[in-house]
Write an enzyme that holds these catalytic residues in place. Structure first.
Site, PDB file in Angstrom:
ATOM      1  N   HIS A   8     -30.464  39.342  13.080  1.00  0.00           N
ATOM      2  CA  HIS A   8     -29.383  40.339  13.045  1.00  0.00           C
ATOM      3  C   HIS A   8     -29.722  41.676  13.709  1.00  0.00           C
ATOM      4  O   HIS A   8     -28.826  42.405  14.104  1.00  0.00           O
ATOM      5  CB  HIS A   8     -28.867  40.559  11.602  1.00  0.00           C
ATOM      6  CG  HIS A   8     -29.729  41.433  10.759  1.00  0.00           C
ATOM      7  ND1 HIS A   8     -30.787  40.956  10.009  1.00  0.00           N
ATOM      8  CD2 HIS A   8     -29.714  42.773  10.544  1.00  0.00           C
ATOM      9  CE1 HIS A   8     -31.356  41.962   9.371  1.00  0.00           C
ATOM     10  NE2 HIS A   8     -30.738  43.083   9.675  1.00  0.00           N
ATOM     11  N   ASP A   9     -31.017  41.998  13.837  1.00  0.00           N
ATOM     12  CA  ASP A   9     -31.392  43.284  14.443  1.00  0.00           C
ATOM     13  C   ASP A   9     -31.959  43.152  15.863  1.00  0.00           C
ATOM     14  O   ASP A   9     -32.352  44.159  16.452  1.00  0.00           O
ATOM     15  CB  ASP A   9     -32.420  44.006  13.556  1.00  0.00           C
ATOM     16  CG  ASP A   9     -31.762  44.741  12.390  1.00  0.00           C
ATOM     17  OD1 ASP A   9     -30.601  45.204  12.550  1.00  0.00           O
ATOM     18  OD2 ASP A   9     -32.392  44.862  11.316  1.00  0.00           O
ATOM     19  N   HIS A  30     -38.247  42.592   7.223  1.00  0.00           N
ATOM     20  CA  HIS A  30     -36.865  42.948   6.868  1.00  0.00           C
ATOM     21  C   HIS A  30     -35.861  41.814   7.162  1.00  0.00           C
ATOM     22  O   HIS A  30     -35.178  41.359   6.236  1.00  0.00           O
ATOM     23  CB  HIS A  30     -36.488  44.276   7.552  1.00  0.00           C
ATOM     24  CG  HIS A  30     -35.034  44.523   7.606  1.00  0.00           C
ATOM     25  ND1 HIS A  30     -34.271  44.755   6.485  1.00  0.00           N
ATOM     26  CD2 HIS A  30     -34.166  44.546   8.647  1.00  0.00           C
ATOM     27  CE1 HIS A  30     -33.003  44.917   6.842  1.00  0.00           C
ATOM     28  NE2 HIS A  30     -32.910  44.794   8.149  1.00  0.00           N
ATOM     29  N   GLU A  85     -29.683  45.088  18.487  1.00  0.00           N
ATOM     30  CA  GLU A  85     -29.650  46.542  18.253  1.00  0.00           C
ATOM     31  C   GLU A  85     -31.025  47.194  18.462  1.00  0.00           C
ATOM     32  O   GLU A  85     -31.108  48.298  18.991  1.00  0.00           O
ATOM     33  CB  GLU A  85     -29.165  46.810  16.821  1.00  0.00           C
ATOM     34  CG  GLU A  85     -28.775  48.264  16.597  1.00  0.00           C
ATOM     35  CD  GLU A  85     -28.061  48.457  15.278  1.00  0.00           C
ATOM     36  OE1 GLU A  85     -27.027  47.793  15.059  1.00  0.00           O
ATOM     37  OE2 GLU A  85     -28.530  49.271  14.470  1.00  0.00           O
ATOM     38  N   ASP A  86     -32.079  46.511  18.072  1.00  0.00           N
ATOM     39  CA  ASP A  86     -33.394  47.163  18.040  1.00  0.00           C
ATOM     40  C   ASP A  86     -34.446  46.595  18.990  1.00  0.00           C
ATOM     41  O   ASP A  86     -35.601  47.024  18.957  1.00  0.00           O
ATOM     42  CB  ASP A  86     -33.949  47.135  16.610  1.00  0.00           C
ATOM     43  CG  ASP A  86     -33.142  48.023  15.675  1.00  0.00           C
ATOM     44  OD1 ASP A  86     -32.560  49.012  16.162  1.00  0.00           O
ATOM     45  OD2 ASP A  86     -33.076  47.733  14.475  1.00  0.00           O
ATOM     46  N   ASP A  96     -28.424  43.030   4.247  1.00  0.00           N
ATOM     47  CA  ASP A  96     -29.110  44.054   5.037  1.00  0.00           C
ATOM     48  C   ASP A  96     -29.135  45.380   4.261  1.00  0.00           C
ATOM     49  O   ASP A  96     -30.184  46.026   4.143  1.00  0.00           O
ATOM     50  CB  ASP A  96     -28.353  44.216   6.364  1.00  0.00           C
ATOM     51  CG  ASP A  96     -29.000  45.194   7.315  1.00  0.00           C
ATOM     52  OD1 ASP A  96     -30.242  45.206   7.422  1.00  0.00           O
ATOM     53  OD2 ASP A  96     -28.268  45.955   7.981  1.00  0.00           O
TER      54      ASP A  96
END
Ligand code: ZN
Length: 194
Positions: free
Chosen positions: A74-75, A48, A78-79, A135
């Site tokens: 980018h994630d 992704h 957050e993840d 995204d």
């Protein structure tokens, strides 16, 4: 050492933009190791962010390696367990700031996070808008094969359109690509409903 080798080595500086970008891929792959996407075939999660960076490079023609690195990463806040200060230490303040712009506050309830994405989208930096738009394009494209009930998929598409309304106007090609992706996904999900 041959002249060719010397030329290659002379570019090998830690702060070279390409070195930063390659390191971003390595760190994102390490951080997302073992995570999968929501599709039935359990695609590795790292596909992704790679797709997001690829859209910025190929469709939006972004050549700024810090922006591409932020897309790859980018994630991760957050993840995964990576923090913004860690990101800033490894990749610099600008990359960390761009990732922060793409990171939801996970201490808030999910419904509030989703509402804030719609409200905050128009106030993001142009670079963060491009990352968020790419995204959403990949998420919308993946929604048809997601392991979710049809209603939830439809709700996701409606919400994504609301967020993207605030992200438009930076790159027309990416804007058009979202329209296509959402139309295609809507058709696909509608087909699953019948
Ligand atoms: Zn993402």
């Amino acid at each position: 050492m041959s002249d060719d080798e010397k030329n290659i080595a002379s570019d090998r500086q830690d702060d070279a933009p390409t070195a930063l970008l390659v390191r971003a891929y390595a760190v994102a792959a390490r951080q997302h190791a073992g995570q999968t996407r929501k599709d039935a075939t359990k695609t590795p999660y790292i596909n992704h962010p790679i797709q997001v960076a690829n859209l910025l490079s190929t469709v939006a023609q972004v050549t700024d390696c810090q922006v591409l690195a932020a897309a790859v990463l980018h994630d991760v806040v957050e993840d995964t367990d990576m923090t913004l200060p860690q990101l800033a230490a490894e990749f610099g303040d600008r990359v960390a700031k761009l990732v922060a712009e793409c990171t939801d506050d996970k201490s808030l309830p999910k419904i509030e996070r989703k509402r804030l994405q719609i409200i905050n989208a128009p106030h993001k930096s142009p670079e963060a808008k491009l990352i968020k738009l790419a995204d959403k394009i990949t998420n919308v494209s993946d929604i048809v094969s997601a392991d979710w009930p049809v209603d939830r998929k439809m709700e996701y598409l409606t919400w994504a359109k609301q967020v993207v309304a605030g992200l438009r106007g930076i790159n027309s090609e990416l804007d058009a690509m979202f329209e296509e992706a959402v139309a295609h996904a809507q058709k696909g999900v509608e087909g699953q409903a019948s």
